[in-house]
Design a protein around this motif. Structure first.
Motif, PDB file in Angstrom:
ATOM      1  N   GLY A 139      -8.056  -0.226  -8.794  1.00 39.97           N
ATOM      2  CA  GLY A 139      -8.424   0.292  -6.691  1.00 39.97           C
ATOM      3  C   GLY A 139      -9.098   2.005  -7.044  1.00 39.97           C
ATOM      4  O   GLY A 139     -10.065   1.989  -7.809  1.00 39.97           O
ATOM      5  N   TYR A 140      -9.015   2.343  -5.782  1.00 41.86           N
ATOM      6  CA  TYR A 140      -9.687   3.470  -5.252  1.00 41.86           C
ATOM      7  C   TYR A 140      -7.853   4.597  -5.399  1.00 41.86           C
ATOM      8  O   TYR A 140      -8.765   5.497  -5.277  1.00 41.86           O
ATOM      9  CB  TYR A 140      -9.958   3.410  -4.366  1.00 41.86           C
ATOM     10  CG  TYR A 140     -11.087   4.412  -3.761  1.00 41.86           C
ATOM     11  CD1 TYR A 140     -12.063   4.980  -4.132  1.00 41.86           C
ATOM     12  CD2 TYR A 140      -9.948   5.615  -3.374  1.00 41.86           C
ATOM     13  CE1 TYR A 140     -12.887   5.892  -3.261  1.00 41.86           C
ATOM     14  CE2 TYR A 140     -11.439   7.138  -2.680  1.00 41.86           C
ATOM     15  CZ  TYR A 140     -12.120   7.145  -2.659  1.00 41.86           C
ATOM     16  OH  TYR A 140     -13.058   8.197  -2.929  1.00 41.86           O
ATOM     17  N   ALA A 141      -6.989   4.197  -4.756  1.00 39.71           N
ATOM     18  CA  ALA A 141      -6.103   5.402  -4.817  1.00 39.71           C
ATOM     19  C   ALA A 141      -4.890   4.331  -4.617  1.00 39.71           C
ATOM     20  O   ALA A 141      -4.574   3.141  -4.215  1.00 39.71           O
ATOM     21  CB  ALA A 141      -6.387   6.210  -3.055  1.00 39.71           C
ATOM     22  N   PRO A 142      -4.052   5.144  -5.086  1.00 39.88           N
ATOM     23  CA  PRO A 142      -2.691   4.198  -5.070  1.00 39.88           C
ATOM     24  C   PRO A 142      -2.091   3.613  -4.226  1.00 39.88           C
ATOM     25  O   PRO A 142      -1.272   2.656  -4.391  1.00 39.88           O
ATOM     26  CB  PRO A 142      -1.768   5.082  -6.323  1.00 39.88           C
ATOM     27  CG  PRO A 142      -3.087   5.230  -6.989  1.00 39.88           C
ATOM     28  CD  PRO A 142      -3.803   5.773  -5.801  1.00 39.88           C
ATOM     29  N   VAL A 143      -2.042   4.511  -2.568  1.00 36.02           N
ATOM     30  CA  VAL A 143      -1.443   4.732  -1.931  1.00 36.02           C
ATOM     31  C   VAL A 143      -2.018   4.516  -0.658  1.00 36.02           C
ATOM     32  O   VAL A 143      -2.451   5.752  -0.457  1.00 36.02           O
ATOM     33  CB  VAL A 143       0.410   4.928  -1.823  1.00 36.02           C
ATOM     34  CG1 VAL A 143      -0.738   6.261  -2.178  1.00 36.02           C
ATOM     35  CG2 VAL A 143       0.722   4.483  -0.819  1.00 36.02           C
ATOM     36  N   ILE A 144      -2.108   4.344   0.658  1.00 38.84           N
ATOM     37  CA  ILE A 144      -2.580   4.849   1.928  1.00 38.84           C
ATOM     38  C   ILE A 144      -1.082   5.382   2.350  1.00 38.84           C
ATOM     39  O   ILE A 144      -0.058   4.979   2.739  1.00 38.84           O
ATOM     40  CB  ILE A 144      -3.577   4.043   2.880  1.00 38.84           C
ATOM     41  CG1 ILE A 144      -4.879   3.810   1.872  1.00 38.84           C
ATOM     42  CG2 ILE A 144      -3.779   4.294   4.348  1.00 38.84           C
ATOM     43  CD1 ILE A 144      -6.093   4.543   1.635  1.00 38.84           C
ATOM     44  N   ALA A 145      -1.858   6.934   3.146  1.00 39.86           N
ATOM     45  CA  ALA A 145      -0.484   7.919   3.393  1.00 39.86           C
ATOM     46  C   ALA A 145      -1.069   7.984   4.670  1.00 39.86           C
ATOM     47  O   ALA A 145      -2.070   8.347   5.546  1.00 39.86           O
ATOM     48  CB  ALA A 145      -0.274   8.809   2.973  1.00 39.86           C
ATOM     49  N   CYS A 146       0.066   8.162   6.332  1.00 40.45           N
ATOM     50  CA  CYS A 146       0.564   9.244   6.898  1.00 40.45           C
ATOM     51  C   CYS A 146       0.199   9.883   7.404  1.00 40.45           C
ATOM     52  O   CYS A 146       1.545  10.439   6.824  1.00 40.45           O
ATOM     53  CB  CYS A 146       0.429   7.914   8.577  1.00 40.45           C
ATOM     54  SG  CYS A 146       0.420   8.844   9.852  1.00 40.45           S
ATOM     55  N   ASP A 147      -0.460  11.242   7.517  1.00 35.55           N
ATOM     56  CA  ASP A 147       0.451  12.763   6.629  1.00 35.55           C
ATOM     57  C   ASP A 147       1.724  13.468   8.628  1.00 35.55           C
ATOM     58  O   ASP A 147       2.565  13.774   8.686  1.00 35.55           O
ATOM     59  CB  ASP A 147      -0.758  13.706   7.393  1.00 35.55           C
ATOM     60  CG  ASP A 147      -1.164  13.948   5.748  1.00 35.55           C
ATOM     61  OD1 ASP A 147       0.107  13.181   4.416  1.00 35.55           O
ATOM     62  OD2 ASP A 147      -2.297  14.963   5.090  1.00 35.55           O
ATOM     63  N   ALA A 148       0.666  11.890   9.527  1.00 36.43           N
ATOM     64  CA  ALA A 148       1.501  12.337  10.771  1.00 36.43           C
ATOM     65  C   ALA A 148       2.918  12.084  10.817  1.00 36.43           C
ATOM     66  O   ALA A 148       3.909  12.301  11.632  1.00 36.43           O
ATOM     67  CB  ALA A 148       0.727  11.672  12.250  1.00 36.43           C
TER      68      ALA A 148
ATOM     69  N   CYS B 273       7.529  -7.387  -1.752  1.00 38.98           N
ATOM     70  CA  CYS B 273       8.241  -6.740  -2.890  1.00 38.98           C
ATOM     71  C   CYS B 273       8.396  -4.746  -2.768  1.00 38.98           C
ATOM     72  O   CYS B 273       7.340  -4.220  -2.110  1.00 38.98           O
ATOM     73  CB  CYS B 273       7.514  -6.700  -4.582  1.00 38.98           C
ATOM     74  SG  CYS B 273       5.803  -6.637  -4.988  1.00 38.98           S
ATOM     75  N   SER B 274       8.893  -4.398  -4.276  1.00 39.27           N
ATOM     76  CA  SER B 274       9.517  -2.781  -3.770  1.00 39.27           C
ATOM     77  C   SER B 274       8.584  -2.216  -4.219  1.00 39.27           C
ATOM     78  O   SER B 274       8.308  -0.627  -3.944  1.00 39.27           O
ATOM     79  CB  SER B 274      10.528  -2.486  -4.489  1.00 39.27           C
ATOM     80  OG  SER B 274       9.975  -3.088  -5.742  1.00 39.27           O
ATOM     81  N   THR B 275       6.978  -2.230  -4.725  1.00 41.45           N
ATOM     82  CA  THR B 275       5.875  -1.519  -4.801  1.00 41.45           C
ATOM     83  C   THR B 275       5.320  -1.020  -3.584  1.00 41.45           C
ATOM     84  O   THR B 275       4.836  -1.745  -2.739  1.00 41.45           O
ATOM     85  CB  THR B 275       5.089  -1.917  -6.299  1.00 41.45           C
ATOM     86  OG1 THR B 275       4.948  -0.817  -6.390  1.00 41.45           O
ATOM     87  CG2 THR B 275       4.041  -3.330  -5.788  1.00 41.45           C
ATOM     88  N   PHE B 276       3.860  -0.467  -4.312  1.00 42.31           N
ATOM     89  CA  PHE B 276       2.820   0.269  -3.068  1.00 42.31           C
ATOM     90  C   PHE B 276       1.823  -0.859  -2.854  1.00 42.31           C
ATOM     91  O   PHE B 276       1.043  -1.325  -4.363  1.00 42.31           O
ATOM     92  CB  PHE B 276       2.594   1.390  -2.996  1.00 42.31           C
ATOM     93  CG  PHE B 276       3.902   2.447  -2.889  1.00 42.31           C
ATOM     94  CD1 PHE B 276       3.754   2.826  -1.532  1.00 42.31           C
ATOM     95  CD2 PHE B 276       4.175   3.151  -4.185  1.00 42.31           C
ATOM     96  CE1 PHE B 276       5.169   3.702  -1.598  1.00 42.31           C
ATOM     97  CE2 PHE B 276       5.274   3.845  -3.384  1.00 42.31           C
ATOM     98  CZ  PHE B 276       5.548   4.496  -2.730  1.00 42.31           C
ATOM     99  N   ALA B 277       0.716  -0.812  -1.854  1.00 42.19           N
ATOM    100  CA  ALA B 277       0.164  -1.938  -2.023  1.00 42.19           C
ATOM    101  C   ALA B 277      -1.399  -0.778  -2.106  1.00 42.19           C
ATOM    102  O   ALA B 277      -1.754   0.251  -1.271  1.00 42.19           O
ATOM    103  CB  ALA B 277      -0.574  -2.588  -0.571  1.00 42.19           C
ATOM    104  N   VAL B 278      -1.825  -0.969  -3.670  1.00 41.83           N
ATOM    105  CA  VAL B 278      -3.349  -0.096  -3.815  1.00 41.83           C
ATOM    106  C   VAL B 278      -4.631  -0.976  -2.956  1.00 41.83           C
ATOM    107  O   VAL B 278      -4.981  -0.959  -1.937  1.00 41.83           O
ATOM    108  CB  VAL B 278      -3.084  -0.187  -5.367  1.00 41.83           C
ATOM    109  CG1 VAL B 278      -4.634   0.395  -5.699  1.00 41.83           C
ATOM    110  CG2 VAL B 278      -2.373  -0.425  -5.517  1.00 41.83           C
ATOM    111  N   PHE B 279      -5.366   1.015  -2.266  1.00 39.15           N
ATOM    112  CA  PHE B 279      -6.595   0.900  -1.629  1.00 39.15           C
ATOM    113  C   PHE B 279      -7.686   0.272  -1.953  1.00 39.15           C
ATOM    114  O   PHE B 279      -7.719   1.137  -3.842  1.00 39.15           O
ATOM    115  CB  PHE B 279      -6.826   2.085  -0.516  1.00 39.15           C
ATOM    116  CG  PHE B 279      -8.253   2.078   0.144  1.00 39.15           C
ATOM    117  CD1 PHE B 279      -8.365   1.553   1.062  1.00 39.15           C
ATOM    118  CD2 PHE B 279      -8.427   3.426  -0.271  1.00 39.15           C
ATOM    119  CE1 PHE B 279      -9.428   1.618   1.426  1.00 39.15           C
ATOM    120  CE2 PHE B 279      -9.913   3.499   0.309  1.00 39.15           C
ATOM    121  CZ  PHE B 279     -10.633   2.551   1.592  1.00 39.15           C
ATOM    122  N   HIS B 280      -8.394  -0.815  -2.153  1.00 44.43           N
ATOM    123  CA  HIS B 280      -9.342  -1.003  -2.651  1.00 44.43           C
ATOM    124  C   HIS B 280     -10.762  -0.412  -1.741  1.00 44.43           C
ATOM    125  O   HIS B 280     -10.947  -1.213  -1.064  1.00 44.43           O
ATOM    126  CB  HIS B 280      -9.603  -1.990  -3.277  1.00 44.43           C
ATOM    127  CG  HIS B 280      -9.243  -2.617  -4.262  1.00 44.43           C
ATOM    128  ND1 HIS B 280      -9.440  -2.827  -5.871  1.00 44.43           N
ATOM    129  CD2 HIS B 280      -7.098  -3.028  -4.296  1.00 44.43           C
ATOM    130  CE1 HIS B 280      -8.152  -3.218  -6.188  1.00 44.43           C
ATOM    131  NE2 HIS B 280      -7.456  -3.244  -5.854  1.00 44.43           N
TER     132      HIS B 280
END
Length: 247
Positions: free
Chosen positions: A51-60, A70-77
């Motif tokens: 993938g491109y990044a393990p997680v997408i985040a919002c700093d706001a 499930c309890s893990t993160f969805a990876v950004f492709h």
């Protein structure tokens, strides 16, 4: 090659300001890649996270792209702008704005093989870079053709996951760089140290199999972890003793 010398293994402490991997590749690894390219040899860059990044985040508001199943993160492709869970297979389109607060300035956190491939093309503009992972080899015979290109010398830098770490003999590869040697240590499994030691030992063995001296550089935020220390020393007995204490 039974006569090949074990590769020299160096551990780069990413906690040191001088060794910071600003975009994912530490200066020592970048310099070694450039030297290997100039010498006409092949390099292998390993990261066991596609993938491109393990997680997408919002700093706001702190929203993270967690998998709803499930309890893990969805990876950004990045190629198809999707979020994919590599555990249960859940897939959805990447939101254009934060689902919680509407902020449109979402960003990727961390690195996957797609992002490292992109970075390598920027660092080494004259190099022929190829990525091999489950995403790049979905089509029939794609993996076979990719490995044929590596063996034929049509690739300067090979980047990928454990698909390139096990069972392959690349005679022209003299440098192995491990982007995140700690990636498996964060998994809540009592076998995580064993699997990390095993994988690092396997991928290190890809360097210097053709007779030329091999070099391995591991990037780590936990360079004192016994799995990494003993992998660098290539000391299975010492790792076994330490792991049995834990078990």
């Amino acid at each position: 090659d039974e006569e090949a010398e074990p590769p020299a293994i160096e551990l780069v402490d990413l906690r040191s300001p001088d060794a910071q991997a600003g975009a994912g590749i530490a200066p020592a690894v970048a310099a070694a890649l450039a030297d290997t390219l100039e010498a006409g040899r092949q390099s292998l860059v390993f990261l066991n996270r596609r993938g491109y990044a393990p997680v997408i985040a919002c700093d706001a508001c702190g929203w993270l792209s967690r998998c709803p199943r499930c309890s893990t993160f969805a990876v950004f492709h990045k190629t198809d702008r999707s979020l994919r869970c590599h555990h249960c297979g859940f897939t959805e389109a990447t939101p254009r704005a934060c689902p919680t607060c509407g902020n449109q300035a979402l960003h990727g956190v961390g690195h996957g093989t797609q992002r490292i491939e992109e970075l390598l093309r920027e660092l080494l503009p004259t190099a022929r870079v190829m990525r091999i992972d489950r995403d790049s080899t979905r089509r029939r015979h794609a993996a076979e053709h990719a490995f044929d290109a590596v063996h034929a010398g049509h690739v300067d830098v090979l980047v990928g996951t454990q698909m390139i770490a096990k069972g392959h003999d690349f005679p022209r590869v003299t440098l192995v760089g491990v982007v995140d040697a700690d990636v498996g240590l964060g998994i809540p499994d009592f076998r995580s140290a064993e699997r990390t030691f095993q994988l690092l030992t396997q991928v290190s063995g890809r360097a210097g199999r053709g007779g030329a001296a091999g070099e391995v550089i591991l990037q780590s935020h936990m360079p004192d972890h016994y799995a990494l220390v003993h992998a660098c020393a290539q000391d299975y007995d010492a790792f076994f003793e330490r792991e049995m204490e834990f078990r």
